[in-house]
Design an enzyme around this catalytic site. Structure first.
Site, PDB file in Angstrom:
ATOM      1  N   THR A 101       0.840  -1.190   0.000  1.00 23.94           N
ATOM      2  CA  THR A 101       0.000   0.000   0.000  1.00 23.94           C
ATOM      3  C   THR A 101       0.877   1.244   0.000  1.00 23.94           C
ATOM      4  O   THR A 101       1.933   1.274   0.631  1.00 23.94           O
ATOM      5  CB  THR A 101      -0.945   0.022   1.217  1.00 23.94           C
ATOM      6  OG1 THR A 101      -0.178  -0.045   2.415  1.00 23.94           O
ATOM      7  CG2 THR A 101      -1.915  -1.151   1.174  1.00 23.94           C
ATOM      8  N   LEU A 102       0.421   2.252  -0.721  1.00 25.37           N
ATOM      9  CA  LEU A 102       1.200   3.473  -0.913  1.00 25.37           C
ATOM     10  C   LEU A 102       0.410   4.725  -0.556  1.00 25.37           C
ATOM     11  O   LEU A 102       0.654   5.795  -1.100  1.00 25.37           O
ATOM     12  CB  LEU A 102       1.677   3.548  -2.374  1.00 25.37           C
ATOM     13  CG  LEU A 102       2.488   2.348  -2.860  1.00 25.37           C
ATOM     14  CD1 LEU A 102       2.626   2.375  -4.371  1.00 25.37           C
ATOM     15  CD2 LEU A 102       3.848   2.325  -2.182  1.00 25.37           C
ATOM     16  N   GLY A 103      -0.567   4.588   0.332  1.00 28.16           N
ATOM     17  CA  GLY A 103      -1.367   5.735   0.741  1.00 28.16           C
ATOM     18  C   GLY A 103      -2.116   6.350  -0.424  1.00 28.16           C
ATOM     19  O   GLY A 103      -2.740   5.642  -1.211  1.00 28.16           O
ATOM     20  N   ASP A 120      -8.288  11.928   8.761  1.00 23.49           N
ATOM     21  CA  ASP A 120      -7.476  11.178   9.714  1.00 23.49           C
ATOM     22  C   ASP A 120      -7.110   9.848   9.078  1.00 23.49           C
ATOM     23  O   ASP A 120      -7.991   9.103   8.646  1.00 23.49           O
ATOM     24  CB  ASP A 120      -8.291  10.958  10.999  1.00 23.49           C
ATOM     25  CG  ASP A 120      -7.542  10.219  12.096  1.00 23.49           C
ATOM     26  OD1 ASP A 120      -6.324   9.970  11.949  1.00 23.49           O
ATOM     27  OD2 ASP A 120      -8.183   9.885  13.110  1.00 23.49           O
ATOM     28  N   ASP A 168      -5.240  -0.886   8.251  1.00 25.66           N
ATOM     29  CA  ASP A 168      -5.982  -2.023   8.799  1.00 25.66           C
ATOM     30  C   ASP A 168      -7.300  -2.219   8.051  1.00 25.66           C
ATOM     31  O   ASP A 168      -7.709  -3.354   7.779  1.00 25.66           O
ATOM     32  CB  ASP A 168      -6.253  -1.824  10.287  1.00 25.66           C
ATOM     33  CG  ASP A 168      -4.985  -1.895  11.126  1.00 25.66           C
ATOM     34  OD1 ASP A 168      -4.020  -2.556  10.693  1.00 25.66           O
ATOM     35  OD2 ASP A 168      -4.954  -1.297  12.210  1.00 25.66           O
ATOM     36  N   GLY A 198     -10.774   8.869  13.924  1.00 25.19           N
ATOM     37  CA  GLY A 198     -10.679   7.699  14.789  1.00 25.19           C
ATOM     38  C   GLY A 198     -10.324   6.433  14.054  1.00 25.19           C
ATOM     39  O   GLY A 198     -10.182   6.422  12.829  1.00 25.19           O
ATOM     40  N   SER A 251     -14.140   4.791  12.155  1.00 27.14           N
ATOM     41  CA  SER A 251     -13.946   5.202  10.764  1.00 27.14           C
ATOM     42  C   SER A 251     -14.072   4.049   9.778  1.00 27.14           C
ATOM     43  O   SER A 251     -14.131   4.266   8.574  1.00 27.14           O
ATOM     44  CB  SER A 251     -12.578   5.865  10.607  1.00 27.14           C
ATOM     45  OG  SER A 251     -11.538   4.924  10.819  1.00 27.14           O
TER      46      SER A 251
END
Length: 124
Positions: free
Chosen positions: A34-36, A60, A66, A101, A105
């Site tokens: 994963t690379l955001g 956030d 996860d 959170g 979230s």
């Protein structure tokens, strides 16, 4: 960070694909990195995919990784292909980062499908 620790390499030095290839060389059968906001990479002996992230207003990032992993596992358990699975997991993570959170979230399956229907014209 985890990919760098496991591979013993620094992404800045060998690049994203270098890290993925190093992990595969260590015996990992399939790597999902994963690379955001830059999406993710999936690679194994048969497949190489780059999936883009969804553009959302980030509030956030707590729990996004996860959420992605949980959604990925859930979709794979249903027998979905890698393209569908990565898109679903990316959508779940995208929704997650728009909320504050960790646990609060995480979206429901229905929320992810609704998001996909609005965003990419999915029909389920």
């Amino acid at each position: 960070t985890e990919a760098e620790i496991i591979s013993g390499e620094i992404m800045e030095h060998i690049g994203e694909e270098g890290i993925v290839d190093k992990l595969l060389a260590l015996g990992i059968k399939t790597v999902v990195l994963t690379l955001g906001k830059r999406g993710c990479i999936l690679k194994n002996k048969q497949i190489y995919l780059r999936a883009p992230a969804f553009a959302v207003k980030t509030v956030d990032t707590t729990g996004a990784g996860d959420t992605f992993c949980g959604a990925l596992a859930a979709e794979l358990s249903k027998g979905h292909n890698w393209n569908e699975t990565l898109e679903f997991a990316s959508a779940a993570a995208a929704i997650c980062v728009t909320r504050m959170g960790a646990q609060p979230s995480i979206p429901t399956e229905t929320e992810v499908y609704d998001f996909l229907k609005k965003t990419v014209n999915y029909s389920f």
